[in-house]
Design a protein around this motif. Structure first.
Motif, PDB file in Angstrom:
ATOM      1  N   GLU A 160       0.897  -1.143  -0.047  1.00  0.00           N
ATOM      2  CA  GLU A 160      -0.170   0.086  -0.112  1.00  0.00           C
ATOM      3  C   GLU A 160       0.865   1.233   0.045  1.00  0.00           C
ATOM      4  N   GLY A 161       0.520   2.416  -0.868  1.00  0.00           N
ATOM      5  CA  GLY A 161       1.301   3.551  -0.658  1.00  0.00           C
ATOM      6  C   GLY A 161       0.350   4.651  -1.208  1.00  0.00           C
ATOM      7  N   PRO A 162       0.919   5.618  -1.796  1.00  0.00           N
ATOM      8  CA  PRO A 162       0.155   6.764  -1.994  1.00  0.00           C
ATOM      9  C   PRO A 162      -1.228   6.822  -2.628  1.00  0.00           C
ATOM     10  N   ALA A 163      -1.448   5.833  -3.700  1.00  0.00           N
ATOM     11  CA  ALA A 163      -2.811   5.550  -4.279  1.00  0.00           C
ATOM     12  C   ALA A 163      -3.697   5.144  -3.319  1.00  0.00           C
ATOM     13  N   ASN A 164      -3.286   4.800  -2.146  1.00  0.00           N
ATOM     14  CA  ASN A 164      -4.321   4.367  -1.116  1.00  0.00           C
ATOM     15  C   ASN A 164      -4.600   5.289  -0.290  1.00  0.00           C
ATOM     16  N   TRP A 165      -3.982   6.326  -0.295  1.00  0.00           N
ATOM     17  CA  TRP A 165      -4.001   7.581   0.722  1.00  0.00           C
ATOM     18  C   TRP A 165      -4.859   8.573   0.341  1.00  0.00           C
ATOM     19  N   PHE A 166      -5.127   9.277   1.325  1.00  0.00           N
ATOM     20  CA  PHE A 166      -6.197  10.690   0.887  1.00  0.00           C
ATOM     21  C   PHE A 166      -5.262  11.620  -0.010  1.00  0.00           C
ATOM     22  N   PRO A 167      -5.808  12.574  -0.392  1.00  0.00           N
ATOM     23  CA  PRO A 167      -5.270  13.285  -1.543  1.00  0.00           C
ATOM     24  C   PRO A 167      -4.073  14.252  -0.664  1.00  0.00           C
ATOM     25  N   GLU A 168      -4.190  14.541   0.435  1.00  0.00           N
ATOM     26  CA  GLU A 168      -3.366  15.234   1.106  1.00  0.00           C
ATOM     27  C   GLU A 168      -1.882  14.654   1.306  1.00  0.00           C
ATOM     28  N   HIS A 169      -2.022  13.736   1.366  1.00  0.00           N
ATOM     29  CA  HIS A 169      -0.675  12.902   1.452  1.00  0.00           C
ATOM     30  C   HIS A 169      -0.189  12.093   0.170  1.00  0.00           C
ATOM     31  N   ARG A 170      -0.721  12.122  -0.857  1.00  0.00           N
ATOM     32  CA  ARG A 170      -0.292  11.503  -2.058  1.00  0.00           C
ATOM     33  C   ARG A 170       0.953  12.010  -2.594  1.00  0.00           C
ATOM     34  N   HIS A 171       1.422  13.134  -2.350  1.00  0.00           N
ATOM     35  CA  HIS A 171       2.577  13.647  -2.846  1.00  0.00           C
ATOM     36  C   HIS A 171       3.835  12.960  -2.194  1.00  0.00           C
ATOM     37  N   LEU A 172       3.588  12.304  -0.797  1.00  0.00           N
ATOM     38  CA  LEU A 172       4.727  11.681  -0.344  1.00  0.00           C
ATOM     39  C   LEU A 172       4.936  10.270  -0.683  1.00  0.00           C
ATOM     40  N   ASP A 173       6.385  10.094  -0.762  1.00  0.00           N
ATOM     41  CA  ASP A 173       6.549   8.503  -0.950  1.00  0.00           C
ATOM     42  C   ASP A 173       6.513   7.680   0.303  1.00  0.00           C
ATOM     43  N   PRO A 174       6.335   6.640   0.275  1.00  0.00           N
ATOM     44  CA  PRO A 174       6.126   5.624   1.651  1.00  0.00           C
ATOM     45  C   PRO A 174       7.335   6.040   2.634  1.00  0.00           C
ATOM     46  N   ASP A 175       8.514   6.103   2.109  1.00  0.00           N
ATOM     47  CA  ASP A 175       9.753   6.176   2.987  1.00  0.00           C
ATOM     48  C   ASP A 175       9.377   7.441   3.804  1.00  0.00           C
ATOM     49  N   GLU A 176       9.338   8.555   2.954  1.00  0.00           N
ATOM     50  CA  GLU A 176       9.199   9.734   3.457  1.00  0.00           C
ATOM     51  C   GLU A 176       7.939   9.800   4.452  1.00  0.00           C
ATOM     52  N   ALA A 177       6.807   9.574   4.021  1.00  0.00           N
ATOM     53  CA  ALA A 177       5.555   9.424   4.915  1.00  0.00           C
ATOM     54  C   ALA A 177       6.067   8.744   6.323  1.00  0.00           C
ATOM     55  N   ARG A 178       6.529   7.620   6.087  1.00  0.00           N
ATOM     56  CA  ARG A 178       6.830   6.625   7.386  1.00  0.00           C
ATOM     57  C   ARG A 178       7.768   7.304   8.196  1.00  0.00           C
ATOM     58  N   ALA A 179       8.811   8.013   7.599  1.00  0.00           N
ATOM     59  CA  ALA A 179       9.677   8.753   8.379  1.00  0.00           C
ATOM     60  C   ALA A 179       9.269   9.825   9.470  1.00  0.00           C
ATOM     61  N   ARG A 180       8.094  10.559   8.942  1.00  0.00           N
ATOM     62  CA  ARG A 180       7.450  11.421   9.384  1.00  0.00           C
ATOM     63  C   ARG A 180       6.838  10.983  10.788  1.00  0.00           C
ATOM     64  N   LEU A 181       6.167   9.761  10.592  1.00  0.00           N
ATOM     65  CA  LEU A 181       5.573   9.110  11.752  1.00  0.00           C
ATOM     66  C   LEU A 181       6.571   9.017  12.941  1.00  0.00           C
ATOM     67  N   ASP A 182       7.758   8.765  12.518  1.00  0.00           N
ATOM     68  CA  ASP A 182       8.841   8.394  13.608  1.00  0.00           C
ATOM     69  C   ASP A 182       9.239   9.845  14.394  1.00  0.00           C
ATOM     70  N   ALA A 183       8.720  10.682  14.298  1.00  0.00           N
ATOM     71  CA  ALA A 183       8.683  12.008  14.950  1.00  0.00           C
ATOM     72  C   ALA A 183       7.481  12.578  15.329  1.00  0.00           C
ATOM     73  N   PRO A 184       6.763  11.747  16.462  1.00  0.00           N
ATOM     74  CA  PRO A 184       5.474  12.387  17.055  1.00  0.00           C
ATOM     75  C   PRO A 184       5.817  13.433  17.667  1.00  0.00           C
ATOM     76  N   PRO A 185       4.569  14.142  17.895  1.00  0.00           N
ATOM     77  CA  PRO A 185       4.714  15.334  18.759  1.00  0.00           C
ATOM     78  C   PRO A 185       4.438  14.800  20.432  1.00  0.00           C
ATOM     79  N   ALA A 186       4.827  15.681  21.172  1.00  0.00           N
ATOM     80  CA  ALA A 186       4.746  15.211  22.596  1.00  0.00           C
ATOM     81  C   ALA A 186       3.270  15.199  22.864  1.00  0.00           C
ATOM     82  N   VAL A 187       2.879  14.280  23.808  1.00  0.00           N
ATOM     83  CA  VAL A 187       1.676  14.073  24.257  1.00  0.00           C
ATOM     84  C   VAL A 187       0.927  15.202  25.001  1.00  0.00           C
ATOM     85  N   ASP A 188      -0.175  15.624  24.379  1.00  0.00           N
ATOM     86  CA  ASP A 188      -0.808  16.933  25.054  1.00  0.00           C
ATOM     87  C   ASP A 188      -1.460  16.438  26.221  1.00  0.00           C
ATOM     88  N   ARG A 189      -2.494  15.596  25.930  1.00  0.00           N
ATOM     89  CA  ARG A 189      -3.367  14.763  27.100  1.00  0.00           C
ATOM     90  C   ARG A 189      -3.742  13.551  26.785  1.00  0.00           C
TER      91      ARG A 189
END
Length: 270
Positions: A160-189
């Motif tokens: 699965e990759g960009p073709a399965n994603w919402f339009p907002e994320h289809r410009h990302l390649d799978p490696d880039e998208a996955r790398a972004r998820l490795d940097a989560p924001p601090a927990v708010d609550r």
């Protein structure tokens, strides 16, 4: 839901699973929803006026765990408005979950045409009630990032990759998208999240006040932005842009663009 255009009331004839026919007995049986994974929901109307709903999913659909949803509903129902569980089970064909009807209309019901502001406010208040009412320290269910990243990795590995994603994320390649998820924001609550806070999963009374939450198969502990990001995103799918701030105001929070972007990407990939 994953691709909003694929979920909704069935527009073609539905083959009724045998177990659903058996559960219905003499009740009138009406298909009311089909999700993008093929899961079905039916309304059962008995002659004595009692209404219930049965969800069914085919065997081999790991994304939908109706046994787990039953456990979550039973745990939550003493503190928040959710459908009471009447029966659930599995057989060789699939799994089912029978629940009692609860008052309220789905927030995508035709009743709400032209009332997006009222819907957004009702959803925001309903989410705040959920997050405030359910105790994190007593919740046995997890919806945290680590668990969800494992699912994202499984999907990427399956091709699965960009073709399965919402339009907002289809410009990302799978490696880039996955790398972004490795940097989560601090927990708010940390709260007990709904797990799929899309518009159809809130029921509202006819005056647009919150009535109940449905489809709680992913309920679990996570940062509240995991729900808020998806709830506001879903408003755009169903009502168009411009209503996010209404939901945030009703919830009682200012928008956080960084957390919103992260949890929308996580939802899309996982």
């Amino acid at each position: 839901m994953h691709t909003p255009s694929l979920s909704g009331p069935p527009v073609e004839p539905v083959a009724v699973p045998a177990v659903v026919t058996a559960l219905a007995g003499d009740a009138a049986l009406t298909p009311v929803w089909r999700n993008e994974l093929g899961g079905l929901t039916f309304r059962l109307d008995r002659s004595d006026g009692v209404t219930s709903y049965v969800k069914w999913v085919a065997a081999g659909t790991p994304e939908i765990d109706l046994v787990g949803e039953a456990e979550r509903l039973v745990w939550a129902q003493a503190r928040v408005a959710v459908p009471p569980v009447l029966d659930h089970g599995t057989d060789l064909d699939g799994a089912w979950l029978l629940t009692a009807a609860v008052p309220g209309r789905s927030a995508v019901d035709a009743h709400w045409a032209g009332r997006a502001t009222d819907v957004a406010a009702g959803i925001g208040r309903g989410l705040r009630l959920l997050h405030d009412a359910l105790p994190v320290d007593e919740c046995p269910f997890d919806w945290g990032i680590e668990r969800r990243l494992r699912r994202a990795d499984e999907r990427i590995a399956a091709g699965e990759g960009p073709a399965n994603w919402f339009p907002e994320h289809r410009h990302l390649d799978p490696d880039e998208a996955r790398a972004r998820l490795d940097a989560p924001p601090a927990v708010d609550r940390l709260v007990v999240c709904h797990g799929d806070a899309c518009v159809p999963n809130t029921l509202l009374h006819d005056d647009a006040t919150f009535a109940a939450h449905v489809d709680l198969g992913s309920l679990g502990i996570a940062d509240r932005w995991a729900d808020l990001a998806v709830a506001t995103w879903s408003l755009g799918w169903d009502f168009g842009p411009g209503f996010d701030d209404v939901l945030f105001d009703a919830y009682g929070i200012d928008p956080d663009p960084h957390r919103i972007a992260y949890y929308r990407l996580l939802y899309d990939l996982a």
